[in-house]
Write an enzyme that holds these catalytic residues in place. Structure first.
Site, PDB file in Angstrom:
ATOM      1  N   HIS A  26       9.235   6.746   8.322  1.00  0.00           N
ATOM      2  CA  HIS A  26       9.706   6.884   6.987  1.00  0.00           C
ATOM      3  C   HIS A  26      11.132   7.230   7.131  1.00  0.00           C
ATOM      4  O   HIS A  26      11.485   7.608   8.299  1.00  0.00           O
ATOM      5  CB  HIS A  26       8.803   7.974   6.047  1.00  0.00           C
ATOM      6  CG  HIS A  26       7.701   7.367   5.597  1.00  0.00           C
ATOM      7  ND1 HIS A  26       7.828   7.156   4.187  1.00  0.00           N
ATOM      8  CD2 HIS A  26       6.449   7.306   6.047  1.00  0.00           C
ATOM      9  CE1 HIS A  26       5.986   6.723   4.108  1.00  0.00           C
ATOM     10  NE2 HIS A  26       5.525   6.879   5.280  1.00  0.00           N
TER      11      HIS A  26
ATOM     12  N   ASN B  91       9.527   4.222   3.323  1.00  0.00           N
ATOM     13  CA  ASN B  91       9.216   3.887   4.544  1.00  0.00           C
ATOM     14  C   ASN B  91      10.678   2.955   5.201  1.00  0.00           C
ATOM     15  O   ASN B  91      11.434   2.651   4.438  1.00  0.00           O
ATOM     16  CB  ASN B  91       8.302   2.532   4.901  1.00  0.00           C
ATOM     17  CG  ASN B  91       6.797   3.163   4.626  1.00  0.00           C
ATOM     18  OD1 ASN B  91       6.436   3.378   3.420  1.00  0.00           O
ATOM     19  ND2 ASN B  91       6.032   3.643   5.628  1.00  0.00           N
TER      20      ASN B  91
ATOM     21  N   CYS C 157       4.451   9.282   0.120  1.00  0.00           N
ATOM     22  CA  CYS C 157       2.975   9.470   0.153  1.00  0.00           C
ATOM     23  C   CYS C 157       2.954  10.660  -1.053  1.00  0.00           C
ATOM     24  O   CYS C 157       3.571  11.794  -1.263  1.00  0.00           O
ATOM     25  CB  CYS C 157       2.508  10.376   1.196  1.00  0.00           C
ATOM     26  SG  CYS C 157       0.855  10.756   0.959  1.00  0.00           S
TER      27      CYS C 157
ATOM     28  N   ARG D 267       0.797  -1.159   0.016  1.00  0.00           N
ATOM     29  CA  ARG D 267       0.088  -0.078   0.067  1.00  0.00           C
ATOM     30  C   ARG D 267       1.002   1.336   0.035  1.00  0.00           C
ATOM     31  O   ARG D 267       0.958   1.918  -1.077  1.00  0.00           O
ATOM     32  CB  ARG D 267      -1.020   0.001   1.236  1.00  0.00           C
ATOM     33  CG  ARG D 267      -2.079   1.061   1.281  1.00  0.00           C
ATOM     34  CD  ARG D 267      -1.666   2.433   1.507  1.00  0.00           C
ATOM     35  NE  ARG D 267      -0.992   2.541   2.946  1.00  0.00           N
ATOM     36  CZ  ARG D 267      -0.560   3.633   3.538  1.00  0.00           C
ATOM     37  NH1 ARG D 267      -0.318   4.749   2.619  1.00  0.00           N
ATOM     38  NH2 ARG D 267       0.025   3.649   4.608  1.00  0.00           N
ATOM     39  N   ASP D 268       1.479   1.519   1.029  1.00  0.00           N
ATOM     40  CA  ASP D 268       2.449   2.654   1.109  1.00  0.00           C
ATOM     41  C   ASP D 268       3.411   2.796  -0.002  1.00  0.00           C
ATOM     42  O   ASP D 268       3.825   3.782  -0.295  1.00  0.00           O
ATOM     43  CB  ASP D 268       2.928   2.867   2.622  1.00  0.00           C
ATOM     44  CG  ASP D 268       3.092   4.070   2.846  1.00  0.00           C
ATOM     45  OD1 ASP D 268       3.407   5.178   2.069  1.00  0.00           O
ATOM     46  OD2 ASP D 268       3.463   4.444   4.296  1.00  0.00           O
TER      47      ASP D 268
ATOM     48  N   HIS E 183       5.009   4.334  12.683  1.00  0.00           N
ATOM     49  CA  HIS E 183       5.019   4.237  11.300  1.00  0.00           C
ATOM     50  C   HIS E 183       6.281   5.402  10.958  1.00  0.00           C
ATOM     51  O   HIS E 183       5.931   6.534  10.642  1.00  0.00           O
ATOM     52  CB  HIS E 183       3.830   4.768  10.834  1.00  0.00           C
ATOM     53  CG  HIS E 183       3.544   4.840   9.325  1.00  0.00           C
ATOM     54  ND1 HIS E 183       3.037   3.682   8.657  1.00  0.00           N
ATOM     55  CD2 HIS E 183       3.997   5.599   8.311  1.00  0.00           C
ATOM     56  CE1 HIS E 183       2.903   4.253   7.124  1.00  0.00           C
ATOM     57  NE2 HIS E 183       3.462   5.220   6.897  1.00  0.00           N
TER      58      HIS E 183
HETATM   59  P1  HMG Z   1     -13.046  14.515  -2.846  1.00  0.00           P
HETATM   60  O1  HMG Z   1     -12.934  14.793  -4.102  1.00  0.00           O
HETATM   61  O2  HMG Z   1     -13.243  15.695  -1.644  1.00  0.00           O
HETATM   62  O3  HMG Z   1     -14.531  13.369  -2.758  1.00  0.00           O
HETATM   63  O4  HMG Z   1     -12.037  13.514  -2.220  1.00  0.00           O
HETATM   64  P2  HMG Z   1     -15.913  13.811  -2.583  1.00  0.00           P
HETATM   65  O5  HMG Z   1     -16.289  13.211  -1.247  1.00  0.00           O
HETATM   66  O6  HMG Z   1     -16.250  15.086  -2.642  1.00  0.00           O
HETATM   67  O7  HMG Z   1     -16.600  13.108  -3.688  1.00  0.00           O
HETATM   68  C1  HMG Z   1     -16.246  13.205  -5.008  1.00  0.00           C
HETATM   69  C2  HMG Z   1     -16.733  12.124  -5.865  1.00  0.00           C
HETATM   70  O8  HMG Z   1     -15.670  11.119  -5.610  1.00  0.00           O
HETATM   71  C3  HMG Z   1     -17.886  11.567  -5.706  1.00  0.00           C
HETATM   72  O9  HMG Z   1     -18.315  10.906  -7.089  1.00  0.00           O
HETATM   73  C4  HMG Z   1     -17.574  10.094  -4.842  1.00  0.00           C
HETATM   74  O10 HMG Z   1     -18.665   9.166  -5.244  1.00  0.00           O
HETATM   75  C5  HMG Z   1     -16.196   9.824  -5.412  1.00  0.00           C
HETATM   76  P3  HMG Z   1     -19.350  11.827  -7.948  1.00  0.00           P
HETATM   77  O11 HMG Z   1     -20.432  11.650  -6.994  1.00  0.00           O
HETATM   78  O12 HMG Z   1     -18.926  13.211  -8.054  1.00  0.00           O
HETATM   79  O13 HMG Z   1     -19.298  10.784  -9.217  1.00  0.00           O
HETATM   80  N1  HMG Z   1     -15.483   9.166  -4.151  1.00  0.00           N
HETATM   81  C6  HMG Z   1     -14.986   8.110  -4.298  1.00  0.00           C
HETATM   82  N2  HMG Z   1     -14.741   7.106  -5.376  1.00  0.00           N
HETATM   83  C7  HMG Z   1     -14.151   5.982  -4.909  1.00  0.00           C
HETATM   84  N3  HMG Z   1     -13.518   5.749  -3.687  1.00  0.00           N
HETATM   85  C8  HMG Z   1     -13.637   6.484  -2.588  1.00  0.00           C
HETATM   86  C9  HMG Z   1     -14.220   7.913  -2.893  1.00  0.00           C
HETATM   87  N4  HMG Z   1     -14.589   8.852  -2.165  1.00  0.00           N
HETATM   88  C10 HMG Z   1     -15.199   9.636  -2.879  1.00  0.00           C
HETATM   89  N5  HMG Z   1     -13.158   6.121  -1.525  1.00  0.00           N
HETATM   90  C11 HMG Z   1     -11.048  11.844  -0.978  1.00  0.00           C
HETATM   91  C12 HMG Z   1     -11.840  13.135  -0.706  1.00  0.00           C
HETATM   92  C13 HMG Z   1     -10.761  11.445   0.795  1.00  0.00           C
HETATM   93  C14 HMG Z   1     -12.105  10.560  -1.459  1.00  0.00           C
HETATM   94  C15 HMG Z   1      -9.813  12.154  -1.612  1.00  0.00           C
HETATM   95  O14 HMG Z   1      -9.182  13.204  -0.887  1.00  0.00           O
HETATM   96  C16 HMG Z   1      -8.701  10.794  -1.463  1.00  0.00           C
HETATM   97  O15 HMG Z   1      -9.209   9.668  -2.160  1.00  0.00           O
HETATM   98  N6  HMG Z   1      -7.880  11.040  -0.994  1.00  0.00           N
HETATM   99  C17 HMG Z   1      -6.857   9.922  -0.623  1.00  0.00           C
HETATM  100  C18 HMG Z   1      -5.424  10.239  -0.678  1.00  0.00           C
HETATM  101  C19 HMG Z   1      -4.443   9.027  -0.282  1.00  0.00           C
HETATM  102  O16 HMG Z   1      -4.683   8.084  -0.460  1.00  0.00           O
HETATM  103  N7  HMG Z   1      -3.309   9.571   0.163  1.00  0.00           N
HETATM  104  C20 HMG Z   1      -2.330   8.540   0.515  1.00  0.00           C
HETATM  105  C21 HMG Z   1      -2.475   7.654   1.737  1.00  0.00           C
HETATM  106  S1  HMG Z   1      -2.003   8.463   3.170  1.00  0.00           S
HETATM  107  C22 HMG Z   1      -0.407   8.101   3.705  1.00  0.00           C
HETATM  108  O17 HMG Z   1       0.225   7.771   2.810  1.00  0.00           O
HETATM  109  C23 HMG Z   1       0.008   8.388   4.938  1.00  0.00           C
HETATM  110  C24 HMG Z   1       0.319   7.142   5.722  1.00  0.00           C
HETATM  111  O18 HMG Z   1       1.221   6.213   5.068  1.00  0.00           O
HETATM  112  C25 HMG Z   1       0.725   7.400   7.126  1.00  0.00           C
HETATM  113  C26 HMG Z   1       1.957   8.466   7.232  1.00  0.00           C
HETATM  114  O19 HMG Z   1       2.804   8.156   6.605  1.00  0.00           O
HETATM  115  O20 HMG Z   1       1.826   9.433   8.000  1.00  0.00           O
HETATM  116  C27 HMG Z   1      -1.096   6.352   5.884  1.00  0.00           C
HETATM  117 MG    MG Z   2       3.346   6.503   5.133  1.00  0.00          MG
END
Ligand code: HMG
Ligand code: MG
Length: 308
Positions: free
Chosen positions: A218, A258, A249, A24-25, A216
């Site tokens: 990095h 990581n 990320c 995933r990450d 967690h």
């Molecule tokens: P948004 O654009 O604000 O979404 O994104 P929304 O709620 O306004 O919805 C807009 C449209 O997207 C809608 O469709 C929803 O159905 C669709 P429409 O009605 O317009 O046709 N939608 C989705 N479709 C599929 N799957 C979904 C989904 N949600 C809405 N889940 C959102 C908000 C949170 C979805 C977006 O910002 C997003 O996906 N962000 C994810 C970013 C990400 O994955 N980052 C990496 C992970 S975090 C990380 O790596 C850190 C970590 O490792 C820890 C660390 O290191 O600190 C965990």
């Molecule tokens: Mg991470």
């Protein structure tokens, strides 16, 4: 294959759980999309190497993270998991997709800072809770286990220093939504050991014991193992790591890989701390994955062990 000489430090825990985040990450940050069959093979190899929990993918918006847009297909290919395989879920739409696939473990991921909440979730720091609250409630009603991440615990690329109190306030609020574990993310790898000790003490003070916390790290600044040691000394027994040191990320400037699982296992093996992980199989997996990605693993342990 060479192994470290085992010298136990009786002040450290006897057993540690490694929470593998490579699929995933790691893969969310690849420039190209890795074929879904390769992802499934990667996960099978990680399970075969003894990892007790493997975070498989994310049900986030496919436009935000195209690298993991094949999440449903991947879970179909993997079939019934033999170890927990959590998936990231940010909202109710993501939860619907997870429920459809019979997922039993999810992870929500909040931000300790305003800027990263906006950039990673398109929400303000406060709005993120409004998104997570119904998601966690429904997940719990479905009988799912929920982990919560909090990002930018040790520094933020846009805001700089992040006060410990701010991290604790956000982390506690995320945990209290109904999580079983809180993973403290050093998203951009800037933390140092004293900071780790202070942050853990501050969480302990508000009633979150080390048994509920995971770290967690990095490895951007090469501090991940030192920081791990500080957390071990405090009594933390769950550590996130990514095989081969893949990761980062896409929404966090300057985030690199990581802590490499191999680097962690080498140190824990040397300390006589049980993990159940076979270092040789892990290195073979990283060598294989490096071939698929067309570049060598950044892990020092993989480089040292790869040829023998
Ligand atoms: P948004 O654009 O604000 O979404 O994104 P929304 O709620 O306004 O919805 C807009 C449209 O997207 C809608 O469709 C929803 O159905 C669709 P429409 O009605 O317009 O046709 N939608 C989705 N479709 C599929 N799957 C979904 C989904 N949600 C809405 N889940 C959102 C908000 C949170 C979805 C977006 O910002 C997003 O996906 N962000 C994810 C970013 C990400 O994955 N980052 C990496 C992970 S975090 C990380 O790596 C850190 C970590 O490792 C820890 C660390 O290191 O600190 C965990
Ligand atoms: Mg991470």
């Amino acid at each position: 294959m060479r192994k470290p000489q085992v010298v136990r430090d009786p002040s450290l825990p006897e057993r540690v759980t490694i929470y593998e985040v490579g699929p995933r990450d790691g893969l969310q940050n690849e420039a190209t999309v890795v074929p879904v069959e390769t992802k499934a093979e990667f996960i099978r190899r990680l399970v075969d190497a003894g990892l007790p929990i493997v975070e498989a993918t994310s049900f986030v918006h496919p436009k935000w993270v195209p690298q993991l847009a094949d999440a449903a297909e991947l879970l179909d290919l993997l079939g019934e998991p033999t170890v927990p395989m959590p998936v990231l879920v940010p909202n109710e739409r993501g939860l619907d997709r997870a429920v459809e696939k019979g997922v039993k473990h999810i992870a929500i991921f909040g931000s300790a800072t305003e800027t990263f909440a906006q950039r990673n979730l398109n929400r303000s720091l406060d709005e993120q809770f409004a998104m997570f609250e119904p998601t966690v409630r429904r997940a719990r009603d479905e009988g799912m286990d929920v982990r919560a991440y909090v990002s930018m615990c040790f520094g933020d690329p846009w805001e700089g220093d992040v006060p410990v109190d701010q991290v604790v306030a956000v982390g506690k609020r995320l945990f209290d939504l109904g999580a079983s574990q809180l993973s403290l993310g050093d998203t951009i790898g800037v933390g140092t050991p004293g900071h780790v000790t202070a942050l853990l003490a501050a969480f302990n003070e508000v009633g979150l014991s080390n048994g509920r916390l995971a770290m967690h790290f990095h490895d951007t600044y090469g501090q991940a193992l030192s920081n791990t040691q500080a957390a071990l000394r405090a009594g933390v027994t769950t550590f996130d790591a990514s095989t081969g040191g893949l990761g980062g990320c896409p929404y966090a400037e300057s985030a690199t890989g990581n802590l490499a699982t191999e680097d962690l296992v080498w140190m824990l093996d040397g300390l006589g701390i049980e993990t159940g992980v076979d270092l040789g199989k892990l290195v073979e997996t990283s060598v294989w994955m490096a071939e698929q990605l067309g570049r060598p693993s950044p892990s020092r342990v993989v480089a040292a062990l790869a040829d023998g």
